[in-house]
Design a protein around this motif. Structure first.
Motif, PDB file in Angstrom:
ATOM      1  N   THR A 189       0.814  -1.222   0.000  1.00  0.00           N
ATOM      2  CA  THR A 189       0.000   0.000   0.000  1.00  0.00           C
ATOM      3  C   THR A 189       0.844   1.267   0.000  1.00  0.00           C
ATOM      4  O   THR A 189       0.295   2.362  -0.077  1.00  0.00           O
ATOM      5  N   VAL A 190       2.166   1.121   0.103  1.00  0.00           N
ATOM      6  CA  VAL A 190       3.047   2.296   0.096  1.00  0.00           C
ATOM      7  C   VAL A 190       3.071   2.877  -1.315  1.00  0.00           C
ATOM      8  O   VAL A 190       3.313   2.171  -2.291  1.00  0.00           O
ATOM      9  N   THR A 191       2.821   4.164  -1.410  1.00  0.00           N
ATOM     10  CA  THR A 191       2.781   4.829  -2.726  1.00  0.00           C
ATOM     11  C   THR A 191       3.764   5.990  -2.823  1.00  0.00           C
ATOM     12  O   THR A 191       3.779   6.689  -3.835  1.00  0.00           O
ATOM     13  N   MET A 192       4.582   6.159  -1.807  1.00  0.00           N
ATOM     14  CA  MET A 192       5.552   7.255  -1.849  1.00  0.00           C
ATOM     15  C   MET A 192       6.630   6.932  -2.884  1.00  0.00           C
ATOM     16  O   MET A 192       7.180   5.829  -2.883  1.00  0.00           O
ATOM     17  N   PRO A 193       6.927   7.851  -3.754  1.00  0.00           N
ATOM     18  CA  PRO A 193       7.941   7.612  -4.795  1.00  0.00           C
ATOM     19  C   PRO A 193       9.318   7.282  -4.215  1.00  0.00           C
ATOM     20  O   PRO A 193      10.051   6.481  -4.774  1.00  0.00           O
ATOM     21  N   GLU A 194       9.662   7.871  -3.067  1.00  0.00           N
ATOM     22  CA  GLU A 194      10.970   7.616  -2.459  1.00  0.00           C
ATOM     23  C   GLU A 194      11.102   6.166  -2.009  1.00  0.00           C
ATOM     24  O   GLU A 194      12.184   5.591  -2.023  1.00  0.00           O
ATOM     25  N   ALA A 195      10.006   5.553  -1.593  1.00  0.00           N
ATOM     26  CA  ALA A 195      10.030   4.180  -1.077  1.00  0.00           C
ATOM     27  C   ALA A 195       9.954   3.134  -2.182  1.00  0.00           C
ATOM     28  O   ALA A 195      10.298   1.981  -1.964  1.00  0.00           O
ATOM     29  N   MET A 196       9.543   3.522  -3.357  1.00  0.00           N
ATOM     30  CA  MET A 196       9.370   2.560  -4.444  1.00  0.00           C
ATOM     31  C   MET A 196      10.670   1.845  -4.807  1.00  0.00           C
ATOM     32  O   MET A 196      10.668   0.683  -5.159  1.00  0.00           O
ATOM     33  N   ALA A 197      11.788   2.537  -4.690  1.00  0.00           N
ATOM     34  CA  ALA A 197      13.066   1.922  -5.040  1.00  0.00           C
ATOM     35  C   ALA A 197      13.412   0.775  -4.091  1.00  0.00           C
ATOM     36  O   ALA A 197      14.073  -0.193  -4.480  1.00  0.00           O
ATOM     37  N   TYR A 198      12.953   0.856  -2.867  1.00  0.00           N
ATOM     38  CA  TYR A 198      13.271  -0.155  -1.858  1.00  0.00           C
ATOM     39  C   TYR A 198      12.191  -1.223  -1.732  1.00  0.00           C
ATOM     40  O   TYR A 198      12.421  -2.258  -1.119  1.00  0.00           O
ATOM     41  N   ARG A 199      11.064  -0.936  -2.280  1.00  0.00           N
ATOM     42  CA  ARG A 199       9.913  -1.831  -2.127  1.00  0.00           C
ATOM     43  C   ARG A 199      10.201  -3.221  -2.683  1.00  0.00           C
ATOM     44  O   ARG A 199       9.911  -4.230  -2.038  1.00  0.00           O
ATOM     45  N   GLY A 200      10.767  -3.318  -3.859  1.00  0.00           N
ATOM     46  CA  GLY A 200      11.051  -4.621  -4.473  1.00  0.00           C
ATOM     47  C   GLY A 200      12.020  -5.441  -3.640  1.00  0.00           C
ATOM     48  O   GLY A 200      11.830  -6.644  -3.439  1.00  0.00           O
ATOM     49  N   THR A 201      13.057  -4.792  -3.142  1.00  0.00           N
ATOM     50  CA  THR A 201      14.042  -5.477  -2.295  1.00  0.00           C
ATOM     51  C   THR A 201      13.392  -5.964  -1.008  1.00  0.00           C
ATOM     52  O   THR A 201      13.624  -7.090  -0.559  1.00  0.00           O
ATOM     53  N   PHE A 202      12.567  -5.105  -0.435  1.00  0.00           N
ATOM     54  CA  PHE A 202      11.872  -5.465   0.805  1.00  0.00           C
ATOM     55  C   PHE A 202      10.941  -6.647   0.582  1.00  0.00           C
ATOM     56  O   PHE A 202      10.921  -7.602   1.365  1.00  0.00           O
ATOM     57  N   LEU A 203      10.160  -6.597  -0.490  1.00  0.00           N
ATOM     58  CA  LEU A 203       9.232  -7.698  -0.781  1.00  0.00           C
ATOM     59  C   LEU A 203       9.975  -8.991  -1.076  1.00  0.00           C
ATOM     60  O   LEU A 203       9.534 -10.082  -0.671  1.00  0.00           O
ATOM     61  N   ALA A 204      11.126  -8.901  -1.750  1.00  0.00           N
ATOM     62  CA  ALA A 204      11.932 -10.095  -2.019  1.00  0.00           C
ATOM     63  C   ALA A 204      12.454 -10.686  -0.703  1.00  0.00           C
ATOM     64  O   ALA A 204      12.472 -11.911  -0.520  1.00  0.00           O
ATOM     65  N   ALA A 205      12.873  -9.816   0.216  1.00  0.00           N
ATOM     66  CA  ALA A 205      13.347 -10.288   1.526  1.00  0.00           C
ATOM     67  C   ALA A 205      12.204 -10.963   2.300  1.00  0.00           C
ATOM     68  O   ALA A 205      12.390 -12.011   2.933  1.00  0.00           O
ATOM     69  N   LEU A 206      11.025 -10.381   2.222  1.00  0.00           N
ATOM     70  CA  LEU A 206       9.861 -10.993   2.878  1.00  0.00           C
ATOM     71  C   LEU A 206       9.553 -12.359   2.267  1.00  0.00           C
ATOM     72  O   LEU A 206       9.231 -13.307   2.984  1.00  0.00           O
ATOM     73  N   ARG A 207       9.658 -12.457   0.968  1.00  0.00           N
ATOM     74  CA  ARG A 207       9.389 -13.723   0.276  1.00  0.00           C
ATOM     75  C   ARG A 207      10.402 -14.793   0.711  1.00  0.00           C
ATOM     76  O   ARG A 207      10.031 -15.935   0.967  1.00  0.00           O
ATOM     77  N   ARG A 208      11.688 -14.408   0.773  1.00  0.00           N
ATOM     78  CA  ARG A 208      12.713 -15.358   1.215  1.00  0.00           C
ATOM     79  C   ARG A 208      12.446 -15.816   2.651  1.00  0.00           C
ATOM     80  O   ARG A 208      12.561 -16.988   2.978  1.00  0.00           O
ATOM     81  N   GLU A 209      12.081 -14.886   3.498  1.00  0.00           N
ATOM     82  CA  GLU A 209      11.769 -15.214   4.890  1.00  0.00           C
ATOM     83  C   GLU A 209      10.549 -16.133   4.957  1.00  0.00           C
ATOM     84  O   GLU A 209      10.513 -17.093   5.727  1.00  0.00           O
ATOM     85  N   ASN A 210       9.562 -15.856   4.133  1.00  0.00           N
ATOM     86  CA  ASN A 210       8.365 -16.697   4.090  1.00  0.00           C
ATOM     87  C   ASN A 210       8.724 -18.111   3.607  1.00  0.00           C
ATOM     88  O   ASN A 210       8.208 -19.097   4.141  1.00  0.00           O
ATOM     89  N   ASP A 211       9.593 -18.197   2.612  1.00  0.00           N
ATOM     90  CA  ASP A 211      10.029 -19.511   2.121  1.00  0.00           C
ATOM     91  C   ASP A 211      10.786 -20.275   3.211  1.00  0.00           C
ATOM     92  O   ASP A 211      10.615 -21.480   3.374  1.00  0.00           O
ATOM     93  N   ARG A 212      11.630 -19.565   3.962  1.00  0.00           N
ATOM     94  CA  ARG A 212      12.358 -20.202   5.068  1.00  0.00           C
ATOM     95  C   ARG A 212      11.380 -20.746   6.113  1.00  0.00           C
ATOM     96  O   ARG A 212      11.506 -21.873   6.577  1.00  0.00           O
ATOM     97  N   ILE A 213      10.389 -19.945   6.428  1.00  0.00           N
ATOM     98  CA  ILE A 213       9.389 -20.377   7.410  1.00  0.00           C
ATOM     99  C   ILE A 213       8.608 -21.579   6.877  1.00  0.00           C
ATOM    100  O   ILE A 213       8.348 -22.534   7.619  1.00  0.00           O
TER     101      ILE A 213
END
Length: 142
Positions: A52-76
């Motif tokens: 739900t984050v729509t700030m342009p400054e955060a968009m650059a980090y969003r993909g990395t963050f979501l990938a980290a969440l996905r890896r953590e979810n896979d580990r779990i």
């Protein structure tokens, strides 16, 4: 028979202790699985918030963050799969211990029933013998 019952009683206490330890281990495994499931829920919540984050400054980090969440979810998910198999094995172990304990208790009950039957026969035999002796004494007096 008394020695058998004492031996079975000791065996039952040992089996009961083993059952308690195995049940405790099962409970701990189930708690670990519940904690991982809760952690997975928290990751899902964080992923939703990141979506739900729509700030342009955060968009650059969003993909990395979501990938980290996905890896953590896979580990779990991997840990949960391992825990599920451990929980199944431990549950089977608890069930086997419980069945062994119940079999022991049933054997003890069978031995006690045999002892009661034997005691009743012995008592009946003594009573019959006393009655026969009394009859013979009475018959001799006549």
């Amino acid at each position: 028979m008394q020695r058998r019952l004492e031996t079975l009683g000791l065996l039952a206490r040992l089996q009961d202790e083993a059952l308690s330890e195995q049940a405790q281990a099962l409970t701990e495994l189930q708690q670990q699985a519940a904690a991982l499931t809760a952690e997975q829920g928290e990751l899902a919540r964080r992923r939703h918030e990141a979506g739900t984050v729509t700030m342009p400054e955060a968009m650059a980090y969003r993909g990395t963050f979501l990938a980290a969440l996905r890896r953590e979810n896979d580990r779990i998910n991997t840990q949960l799969a391992q825990l599920d198999s451990e929980v199944d094995r431990q549950r089977d172990s608890v069930l086997e211990s419980y069945q062994a304990l119940r079999a022991n208790e049933q054997l003890q009950e069978i031995i006690r029933a045999q002892a009661r039957t034997e005691a009743a026969r012995s008592e009946q035999g003594a009573s019959d013998e006393a009655g026969t002796q009394g009859y013979l004494r009475a018959a001799r007096r006549r």
